[in-house]
Design an enzyme around this catalytic site. Structure first.
Site, PDB file in Angstrom:
ATOM      1  N   THR A 177       0.831  -1.210   0.000  1.00  0.00           N
ATOM      2  CA  THR A 177       0.000   0.000   0.000  1.00  0.00           C
ATOM      3  C   THR A 177       0.870   1.267   0.000  1.00  0.00           C
ATOM      4  OG1 THR A 177      -1.453   1.338   1.426  1.00  0.00           O
ATOM      5  CG2 THR A 177      -0.164  -0.324   2.527  1.00  0.00           C
ATOM      6  N   ASP A 178       0.303   2.358  -0.484  1.00  0.00           N
ATOM      7  CA  ASP A 178       1.030   3.648  -0.428  1.00  0.00           C
ATOM      8  C   ASP A 178       1.259   4.097   1.007  1.00  0.00           C
ATOM      9  OD1 ASP A 178      -1.659   4.249   0.142  1.00  0.00           O
ATOM     10  OD2 ASP A 178      -1.763   5.996  -1.173  1.00  0.00           O
ATOM     11  N   GLU A 179       0.463   3.543   1.943  1.00  0.00           N
ATOM     12  CA  GLU A 179       0.544   4.021   3.324  1.00  0.00           C
ATOM     13  C   GLU A 179       1.857   3.646   4.004  1.00  0.00           C
ATOM     14  OE1 GLU A 179      -2.985   3.766   5.718  1.00  0.00           O
ATOM     15  OE2 GLU A 179      -4.277   3.649   3.962  1.00  0.00           O
ATOM     16  N   TYR A 231      -1.846  -0.476  11.083  1.00  0.00           N
ATOM     17  CA  TYR A 231      -2.093  -1.133   9.790  1.00  0.00           C
ATOM     18  C   TYR A 231      -0.894  -0.973   8.872  1.00  0.00           C
ATOM     19  CZ  TYR A 231      -3.525  -1.261   4.863  1.00  0.00           C
ATOM     20  OH  TYR A 231      -3.563  -1.497   3.502  1.00  0.00           O
ATOM     21  N   LYS A 273       1.895  -3.647   7.330  1.00  0.00           N
ATOM     22  CA  LYS A 273       2.121  -3.815   5.883  1.00  0.00           C
ATOM     23  C   LYS A 273       3.595  -3.550   5.547  1.00  0.00           C
ATOM     24  CE  LYS A 273      -0.583  -4.427   3.005  1.00  0.00           C
ATOM     25  NZ  LYS A 273      -1.130  -5.684   2.412  1.00  0.00           N
TER      26      LYS A 273
HETATM   27  N1  LIG Z   1      -8.559  -0.837  -0.352  1.00  0.00           N
HETATM   28  C1  LIG Z   1      -7.546  -0.014  -0.540  1.00  0.00           C
HETATM   29  O1  LIG Z   1      -7.726   1.198  -0.691  1.00  0.00           O
HETATM   30  C2  LIG Z   1      -6.124  -0.540  -0.617  1.00  0.00           C
HETATM   31  C3  LIG Z   1      -5.130   0.333  -1.077  1.00  0.00           C
HETATM   32  C4  LIG Z   1      -3.817  -0.144  -1.171  1.00  0.00           C
HETATM   33  C5  LIG Z   1      -3.536  -1.445  -0.814  1.00  0.00           C
HETATM   34  N2  LIG Z   1      -4.508  -2.276  -0.348  1.00  0.00           N
HETATM   35  C6  LIG Z   1      -4.130  -3.654  -0.013  1.00  0.00           C
HETATM   36  O2  LIG Z   1      -4.792  -4.501  -0.943  1.00  0.00           O
HETATM   37  C7  LIG Z   1      -5.128  -5.734  -0.319  1.00  0.00           C
HETATM   38  C8  LIG Z   1      -6.611  -5.993  -0.479  1.00  0.00           C
HETATM   39  O3  LIG Z   1      -7.319  -4.900   0.100  1.00  0.00           O
HETATM   40  P1  LIG Z   1      -8.914  -4.898   0.140  1.00  0.00           P
HETATM   41  O4  LIG Z   1      -9.334  -3.486   0.234  1.00  0.00           O
HETATM   42  O5  LIG Z   1      -9.442  -5.768  -0.931  1.00  0.00           O
HETATM   43  O6  LIG Z   1      -9.158  -5.587   1.565  1.00  0.00           O
HETATM   44  P2  LIG Z   1     -10.475  -6.278   2.129  1.00  0.00           P
HETATM   45  O7  LIG Z   1     -10.446  -5.995   3.601  1.00  0.00           O
HETATM   46  O8  LIG Z   1     -11.676  -5.895   1.337  1.00  0.00           O
HETATM   47  O9  LIG Z   1     -10.239  -7.837   1.867  1.00  0.00           O
HETATM   48  C9  LIG Z   1      -9.300  -8.594   2.575  1.00  0.00           C
HETATM   49  C10 LIG Z   1      -9.606 -10.065   2.318  1.00  0.00           C
HETATM   50  O10 LIG Z   1      -8.614 -10.841   3.008  1.00  0.00           O
HETATM   51  C11 LIG Z   1      -9.265 -11.886   3.738  1.00  0.00           C
HETATM   52  N3  LIG Z   1      -8.445 -12.215   4.908  1.00  0.00           N
HETATM   53  C12 LIG Z   1      -8.208 -11.422   5.989  1.00  0.00           C
HETATM   54  N4  LIG Z   1      -7.428 -12.083   6.872  1.00  0.00           N
HETATM   55  C13 LIG Z   1      -7.149 -13.304   6.328  1.00  0.00           C
HETATM   56  C14 LIG Z   1      -6.394 -14.428   6.750  1.00  0.00           C
HETATM   57  N5  LIG Z   1      -5.754 -14.441   7.941  1.00  0.00           N
HETATM   58  N6  LIG Z   1      -6.319 -15.505   5.937  1.00  0.00           N
HETATM   59  C15 LIG Z   1      -6.969 -15.517   4.733  1.00  0.00           C
HETATM   60  N7  LIG Z   1      -7.722 -14.488   4.290  1.00  0.00           N
HETATM   61  C16 LIG Z   1      -7.811 -13.383   5.079  1.00  0.00           C
HETATM   62  C17 LIG Z   1     -10.628 -11.307   4.108  1.00  0.00           C
HETATM   63  O11 LIG Z   1     -11.573 -12.331   4.400  1.00  0.00           O
HETATM   64  C18 LIG Z   1     -10.973 -10.509   2.857  1.00  0.00           C
HETATM   65  O12 LIG Z   1     -11.637 -11.304   1.906  1.00  0.00           O
HETATM   66  C19 LIG Z   1      -4.659  -5.636   1.123  1.00  0.00           C
HETATM   67  O13 LIG Z   1      -3.408  -6.262   1.232  1.00  0.00           O
HETATM   68  C20 LIG Z   1      -4.550  -4.136   1.367  1.00  0.00           C
HETATM   69  O14 LIG Z   1      -3.571  -3.863   2.346  1.00  0.00           O
HETATM   70  C21 LIG Z   1      -5.802  -1.847  -0.255  1.00  0.00           C
END
Ligand SMILES: NC(=O)c1ccc[n+]([C@@H]2O[C@H](COP(=O)([O-])OP(=O)(O)OC[C@H]3O[C@@H](n4cnc5c(N)ncnc54)[C@H](O)[C@@H]3O)[C@@H](O)[C@H]2O)c1
Length: 331
Positions: free
Chosen positions: A125-127, A149, A153
């Site tokens: 993530t950018d964070e 968080y 990451k």
């Molecule tokens: N949403 C954003 O704006 C954003 C931006 C940059 C990066 N990200 C990264 O992208 C990725 C996906 O983000 P998202 O928004 O789809 O998240 P989300 O919270 O919608 O989905 C996370 C998924 O991971 C599963 N999960 C959580 N813990 C688990 C475990 N221990 N074992 C197996 N599965 C597990 C959850 O059930 C869920 O389906 C993450 O790594 C997040 O850090 C998200």
């Protein structure tokens, strides 16, 4: 011809499920999803792909559950999305963030090494860079995460980087900016604001709403991650940002406008988030130049598409209301 197994962790989540649907456009790849189905996971996101993927309900921290999946499916590629993803929850309790985001990544990377995976895309993530008061951060900028968080990451990024250097692990790290679009769990700003407006509640905005985020449409996000998987150089990091900067207050006002609500009375300012990063901004020239990626949707268009989707799928959104209202003690 046997289809190539692509293991996708977190494939029932917001971005992971969009990635599964993107991958299915290629009929030679079979997505194998591993997801624990936490509060954020939801298989209805994959309704339209039913029967075209393999699903395992498993916790990535639990090596004993993952090993038989590796043995049976023999994936050659992994894209790792699974994470605890919400900053506010990490402020309240960081335990599951440390477990899933750090320990889960370690377990997965160790199995990937053992089963001689060809390519491992770690979704970061950018964070991890922390706040960018001015300018923008390239991939070589030091990591200065602010929240539990982003610290978890960043720790996972550093672990993956150490495996690249120490073990020659064939990983690529991708760092998307704030992603939005259909199917996002409504604890995040855009669907939360739409949900509040639908319930005729004021949209709560942190502080004075001046915090800036770089907004990336989910379709552009998964296209970038797919490019990194197919053509990225192993050992490299790619920032994935849209350059579409908006203040939170501007986002909330645009949502009210698109939903034909009054802009002046539809917002309430609430106590700022602890440790709140003022602004994130990445320099994403590397993925644009090397992998020929660019975002296809402007923020204006992406926001319209997103709101239309939530209005057409209100039942899904409204079902999540109680969960979130109880988390924020706002009913
Ligand atoms: N949403 C954003 O704006 C954003 C931006 C940059 C990066 N990200 C990264 O992208 C990725 C996906 O983000 P998202 O928004 O789809 O998240 P989300 O919270 O919608 O989905 C996370 C998924 O991971 C599963 N999960 C959580 N813990 C688990 C475990 N221990 N074992 C197996 N599965 C597990 C959850 O059930 C869920 O389906 C993450 O790594 C997040 O850090 C998200």
């Amino acid at each position: 011809m046997k289809r190539e197994r692509l293991l996708i962790t977190g494939g029932a989540g917001f971005i992971g499920s969009a990635f599964v649907k993107e991958v299915l456009k290629n009929r030679f790849v079979l997505p194998v999803i591993v997801d624990k189905l936490t509060y954020a996971g939801d298989l209805s996101r994959l309704n339209e792909a039913r029967g075209r993927y393999v699903f395992y309900k498993a916790d990535i921290v639990d090596k004993q559950s993952l090993r038989p999946i590796f043995r049976k499916e023999k994936p050659k590629l992994i894209v790792h999305f699974a994470a605890e993803s919400h900053v506010d929850r990490s402020i309240r309790d960081s335990g599951s963030f440390i477990e899933t985001n750090i320990r889960g990544t370690q377990v997965l990377a160790d199995l990937a090494r053992e089963y001689k995976i060809k390519r491992f895309v770690h979704v970061s993530t950018d964070e991890v860079y922390g706040e960018a008061r001015q300018g923008s951060f390239s991939e070589s900028h030091p990591l200065r995460p602010s929240s539990p968080y982003s610290a978890a990451k960043a720790a996972a990024d550093l672990l993956v980087s150490s495996y690249i250097r120490t073990h020659g692990f064939p990983a690529i790290i991708v760092r998307p900016s704030n992603t939005y679009g259909p199917w996002q769990y409504p604890e995040k700003l855009i669907p939360w604001a739409v949900l509040c407006a639908l319930k005729n509640k004021k949209i709560p905005v942190y502080g004075s709403g001046q915090n800036v985020r770089e907004w990336l449409f989910v379709g552009d996000c998964v296209a970038g991650i797919l490019k990194a998987l197919m053509r990225g150089r192993t050992g490299e990091i790619y920032n994935l940002g849209s350059s579409e900067e908006r203040k939170n207050i501007e986002v909330a006002k645009s949502i009210l406008e698109l939903m034909h609500r009054k802009k002046r009375t539809g917002i309430t300012f609430v106590k700022d988030r602890q440790g709140h990063d003022f602004r994130y901004k990445m320099d994403s020239c590397k993925i644009r130049n090397e992998l020929n990626w660019k975002p296809l949707l402007s923020f204006g268009k992406g926001l319209r598409v997103t709101i239309e989707w939530y209005l057409d799928n209100q039942q899904w959104l409204l079902r999540k209301w109680r969960d979130i209202a109880s988390f924020y003690h706002r009913e």
